[in-house]
Scaffold this active site. Structure first.
Site, PDB file in Angstrom:
ATOM      1  N   HIS A  97     -11.469 -15.102   5.081  1.00 11.49           N
ATOM      2  CA  HIS A  97     -11.751 -13.710   5.453  1.00 11.49           C
ATOM      3  C   HIS A  97     -10.958 -13.328   6.689  1.00 11.49           C
ATOM      4  O   HIS A  97     -10.374 -14.182   7.363  1.00 11.49           O
ATOM      5  CB  HIS A  97     -13.240 -13.523   5.749  1.00 11.49           C
ATOM      6  CG  HIS A  97     -13.716 -14.276   6.962  1.00 11.49           C
ATOM      7  ND1 HIS A  97     -13.905 -15.643   6.971  1.00 11.49           N
ATOM      8  CD2 HIS A  97     -14.023 -13.852   8.207  1.00 11.49           C
ATOM      9  CE1 HIS A  97     -14.332 -16.025   8.162  1.00 11.49           C
ATOM     10  NE2 HIS A  97     -14.393 -14.965   8.931  1.00 11.49           N
ATOM     11  N   ASP A  99     -11.866 -10.770  10.085  1.00 14.86           N
ATOM     12  CA  ASP A  99     -13.034 -10.092  10.657  1.00 14.86           C
ATOM     13  C   ASP A  99     -12.831  -8.579  10.669  1.00 14.86           C
ATOM     14  O   ASP A  99     -11.746  -8.087  10.987  1.00 14.86           O
ATOM     15  CB  ASP A  99     -13.256 -10.556  12.101  1.00 14.86           C
ATOM     16  CG  ASP A  99     -13.411 -12.070  12.213  1.00 14.86           C
ATOM     17  OD1 ASP A  99     -13.932 -12.684  11.270  1.00 14.86           O
ATOM     18  OD2 ASP A  99     -13.005 -12.620  13.256  1.00 14.86           O
ATOM     19  N   HIS A 257      -8.909 -16.469   8.232  1.00 20.96           N
ATOM     20  CA  HIS A 257      -9.402 -17.782   8.657  1.00 20.96           C
ATOM     21  C   HIS A 257     -10.582 -18.193   7.798  1.00 20.96           C
ATOM     22  O   HIS A 257     -11.180 -17.375   7.087  1.00 20.96           O
ATOM     23  CB  HIS A 257      -9.742 -17.805  10.152  1.00 20.96           C
ATOM     24  CG  HIS A 257     -10.727 -16.760  10.574  1.00 20.96           C
ATOM     25  ND1 HIS A 257     -10.393 -15.430  10.770  1.00 20.96           N
ATOM     26  CD2 HIS A 257     -12.047 -16.839  10.837  1.00 20.96           C
ATOM     27  CE1 HIS A 257     -11.456 -14.754  11.136  1.00 20.96           C
ATOM     28  NE2 HIS A 257     -12.489 -15.582  11.182  1.00 20.96           N
TER      29      HIS A 257
HETATM   30  C1  SIN Z   1     -15.468 -17.103  12.312  1.00 18.62           C
HETATM   31  O1  SIN Z   1     -15.260 -16.802  11.146  1.00 18.62           O
HETATM   32  O2  SIN Z   1     -15.364 -16.308  13.220  1.00 18.62           O
HETATM   33  C2  SIN Z   1     -15.870 -18.529  12.631  1.00 18.62           C
HETATM   34  C3  SIN Z   1     -14.737 -19.464  12.693  1.00 18.62           C
HETATM   35  C4  SIN Z   1     -15.184 -20.856  13.036  1.00 18.62           C
HETATM   36  O3  SIN Z   1     -16.351 -21.060  13.339  1.00 18.62           O
HETATM   37  O4  SIN Z   1     -14.368 -21.753  13.018  1.00 18.62           O
END
Ligand code: SIN
Length: 283
Positions: A97, A99, A257
């Site tokens: 995804h 953000d 990420h």
């Molecule tokens: C997130 O998606 O912001 C979390 C990423 C993570 O915890 O590594």
């Protein structure tokens, strides 16, 4: 200025060594801004940021976007808790995804600081949407330049949806479903002109993109799935292994990420600050 090195990672991003994020000089800040624009995600090691330092660092890059859905740090509302307790099974941010694509002005980026790590596992994977775009054929690039896509958060953060289907995941880690239901779905260009680098980037993602504007979800799904499969080719993926003192700073407009959920029985606590962005322009 100390000797700073910027070393590209395999797949996506770059590691920056030789800086202390607590006390950045203006020339170091300029170098970091450039690397952030060029690589989309930058990594730092051996930092010792307090919560106040984390907030001060984020403010050097823009206004802080206080998260509507994640539990906040008890003493610092600017910090969103990305937490998985040892007895919990679902993590936050698992699955590819970016953000805030569900916002009309999507967030610029997020700074994630490792606070407590499992003995092993809990890596975060990143892919570059510059590289993903570059890998497409000229014909497909041209078709995509004419498309826009609808994004939403209701199926992820809305009541009874996504995280709330599972009390372990929802519980007291994710809340405020009313805010998700009150959102109006934004439409963003599928190929954006990145506001910092000026480069073209693919701007869709598996978590929040619903369909192409003017296409049904069923019509959109095959092309979206094809594009997603191109994005996550092995050669595009960087896998960041956290250590105490590690910090990652990613750009939500040029990367995706995915937090690996492979450390059941151990606790992982990360602190995230997200920075406001701007409306996205078509390429
Ligand atoms: C997130 O998606 O912001 C979390 C990423 C993570 O915890 O590594």
């Amino acid at each position: 200025m100390s000797t700073i090195t910027v070393t590209p990672c395999s797949g996506a991003g770059a590691e920056i060594l030789g800086v202390d994020l607590k006390q950045l000089h203006d020339d170091e800040l300029a170098l970091i801004r450039q690397a952030y624009a060029d690589y989309g995600v930058i990594f730092f090691r051996d930092q010792s940021l307090t919560e106040e330092d984390h907030i001060a660092l984020a403010r050097r890059f823009g206004e802080i976007n206080v998260n509507r859905f994640f539990a906040a740090h008890p003493a610092y509302p600017e910090i969103a808790m990305v937490l998985k307790e040892a007895e919990q099974t679902t993590n936050i941010g698992g699955g590819w995804h970016t953000d805030h694509s569900y916002d009309h002005d999507p967030a610029m980026g997020s700074i994630l600081v490792a606070r407590e790590l499992p003995p092993s596992g809990g890596d975060t994977m990143f892919v570059s949407m510059y590289t993903a775009f570059d890998g497409l054929s000229d014909g497909l690039k041209q078709t995509l330049r004419g498309l826009r896509a609808v994004h939403s958060a209701r199926h992820v953060f809305g009541a009874g949806q996504g995280y709330h289907k599972d009390t372990d995941a929802g519980g007291n880690r994710i809340g405020n479903s009313a805010a998700a239901e009150a959102l109006t779905d934004p439409v963003h260009p599928v190929i954006i002109r990145h506001p910092l680098s000026g480069k073209e980037a693919l701007y869709i993602n598996p978590a929040f993109t619903l369909h192409f504007e003017g296409w049904t979800p069923e019509e959109s799904a095959p092309l979206l799935e094809y594009l997603y499969s191109c994005c996550v080719q092995e050669e595009n993926v960087c896998r960041f292994q956290w250590q105490p003192g590690s910090v990652a700073f990613w750009d939500n407009r040029s990367t995706w990420h995915n937090a690996a959920n492979d450390y059941h029985g151990a606790r992982r606590e990360m602190h995230r600050i997200t920075i406001d962005g701007c409306p996205l322009e078509a390429a």
